[in-house]
Design an enzyme around this catalytic site. Sequence first.
Site, mmCIF file in Angstrom:
data_model
loop_
_atom_site.group_PDB
_atom_site.id
_atom_site.type_symbol
_atom_site.label_atom_id
_atom_site.label_comp_id
_atom_site.label_asym_id
_atom_site.label_seq_id
_atom_site.Cartn_x
_atom_site.Cartn_y
_atom_site.Cartn_z
ATOM 1 N N HIS A 162 -4.077 -0.925 -5.957
ATOM 2 C CA HIS A 162 -4.422 -2.136 -6.700
ATOM 3 C C HIS A 162 -4.638 -1.852 -8.185
ATOM 4 O O HIS A 162 -4.155 -2.592 -9.041
ATOM 5 C CB HIS A 162 -5.697 -2.778 -6.144
ATOM 6 C CG HIS A 162 -5.664 -3.099 -4.690
ATOM 7 N ND1 HIS A 162 -4.506 -3.292 -3.974
ATOM 8 C CD2 HIS A 162 -6.665 -3.277 -3.814
ATOM 9 C CE1 HIS A 162 -4.803 -3.580 -2.718
ATOM 10 N NE2 HIS A 162 -6.121 -3.574 -2.597
ATOM 11 N N GLU A 163 -5.382 -0.809 -8.467
ATOM 12 C CA GLU A 163 -5.709 -0.475 -9.845
ATOM 13 C C GLU A 163 -4.435 -0.174 -10.644
ATOM 14 O O GLU A 163 -4.283 -0.627 -11.781
ATOM 15 C CB GLU A 163 -6.654 0.740 -9.896
ATOM 16 C CG GLU A 163 -7.991 0.511 -9.217
ATOM 17 C CD GLU A 163 -7.999 0.817 -7.705
ATOM 18 O OE1 GLU A 163 -9.108 0.894 -7.151
ATOM 19 O OE2 GLU A 163 -6.922 0.965 -7.087
ATOM 20 N N CYS A 177 0.865 -1.173 0.000
ATOM 21 C CA CYS A 177 0.000 0.000 0.000
ATOM 22 C C CYS A 177 0.903 1.225 0.000
ATOM 23 O O CYS A 177 1.815 1.331 0.826
ATOM 24 C CB CYS A 177 -0.898 -0.008 1.243
ATOM 25 S SG CYS A 177 -1.845 1.524 1.429
ATOM 26 N N ASP A 223 -0.198 -5.884 0.313
ATOM 27 C CA ASP A 223 -1.450 -6.204 -0.360
ATOM 28 C C ASP A 223 -1.210 -7.454 -1.179
ATOM 29 O O ASP A 223 -0.130 -7.647 -1.749
ATOM 30 C CB ASP A 223 -1.874 -5.060 -1.293
ATOM 31 C CG ASP A 223 -2.385 -3.846 -0.535
ATOM 32 O OD1 ASP A 223 -3.082 -4.028 0.474
ATOM 33 O OD2 ASP A 223 -2.096 -2.713 -0.967
ATOM 34 N N VAL A 266 5.997 -13.768 -24.227
ATOM 35 C CA VAL A 266 6.777 -13.284 -23.093
ATOM 36 C C VAL A 266 7.543 -14.470 -22.514
ATOM 37 O O VAL A 266 7.024 -15.582 -22.426
ATOM 38 C CB VAL A 266 5.895 -12.596 -22.019
ATOM 39 C CG1 VAL A 266 4.952 -13.582 -21.344
ATOM 40 C CG2 VAL A 266 6.758 -11.880 -20.990
ATOM 41 N N GLU A 267 8.797 -14.246 -22.158
ATOM 42 C CA GLU A 267 9.610 -15.287 -21.528
ATOM 43 C C GLU A 267 9.181 -15.360 -20.067
ATOM 44 O O GLU A 267 9.167 -14.348 -19.372
ATOM 45 C CB GLU A 267 11.096 -14.947 -21.673
ATOM 46 C CG GLU A 267 12.028 -16.087 -21.309
ATOM 47 C CD GLU A 267 12.151 -16.290 -19.823
ATOM 48 O OE1 GLU A 267 11.970 -17.434 -19.368
ATOM 49 O OE2 GLU A 267 12.411 -15.308 -19.108
ATOM 50 N N SER A 268 8.799 -16.545 -19.600
ATOM 51 C CA SER A 268 8.123 -16.668 -18.304
ATOM 52 C C SER A 268 9.003 -16.325 -17.107
ATOM 53 O O SER A 268 8.505 -15.780 -16.123
ATOM 54 C CB SER A 268 7.518 -18.063 -18.142
ATOM 55 O OG SER A 268 8.522 -19.042 -18.153
#
Length: 171
Positions: free
Chosen positions: A110-111, A69, A76, A91-93
């Site tokens: 969060h957003e 936060c 969070d 995307v390479e993991s």
Amino acid sequence: MSCCGETSVVSDPFKETKVETIYSDLKQLGGQTDLPSSPEEAVLERVSNPQADVAYCVRFTAPEFTSLCPMTGQPDFAHLVIDYVPGEFLVESKSLKLFLGSFRNHGAFHEDCTISIARRLVDLLNPQWLRIGGYWYPRGGIPIDVFWQTGPMPEGVWIPDQGVPPYRGRG
């Protein structure tokens, strides 16, 4: 190009040669890589999609995503589900895992976390389609879920429900 992203290299049989593949430029895979200290420092890597002629869905699930936060510094937690229909790139993991892990000491709402992750992937991959579901665990009694996608789901691609039930509390 042949199966599995390998490129044929014609060489002198008496010289040592390195076979070039679509994976040759990856810097983080196959060795020790420290967790980046922030999302801005994290390096997301991509590879050419050897199945670019097929429309299919790729899903990444991060059930233990953590950030901070920005006001209290308290942790969070979220369950993230990222679905995308790749175009030219994947995307390479490992780089994705390191990128997501870099949020552990990052303060953002969060957003902002959810949308920043999606936008960074879209900028890197230019996928045919991408969606993210950020299912944030309650703090202060209120769960916050954040959803975003680049546009309508593409036709002809099986894209399953994200499978995360809504928060029910004691319900």
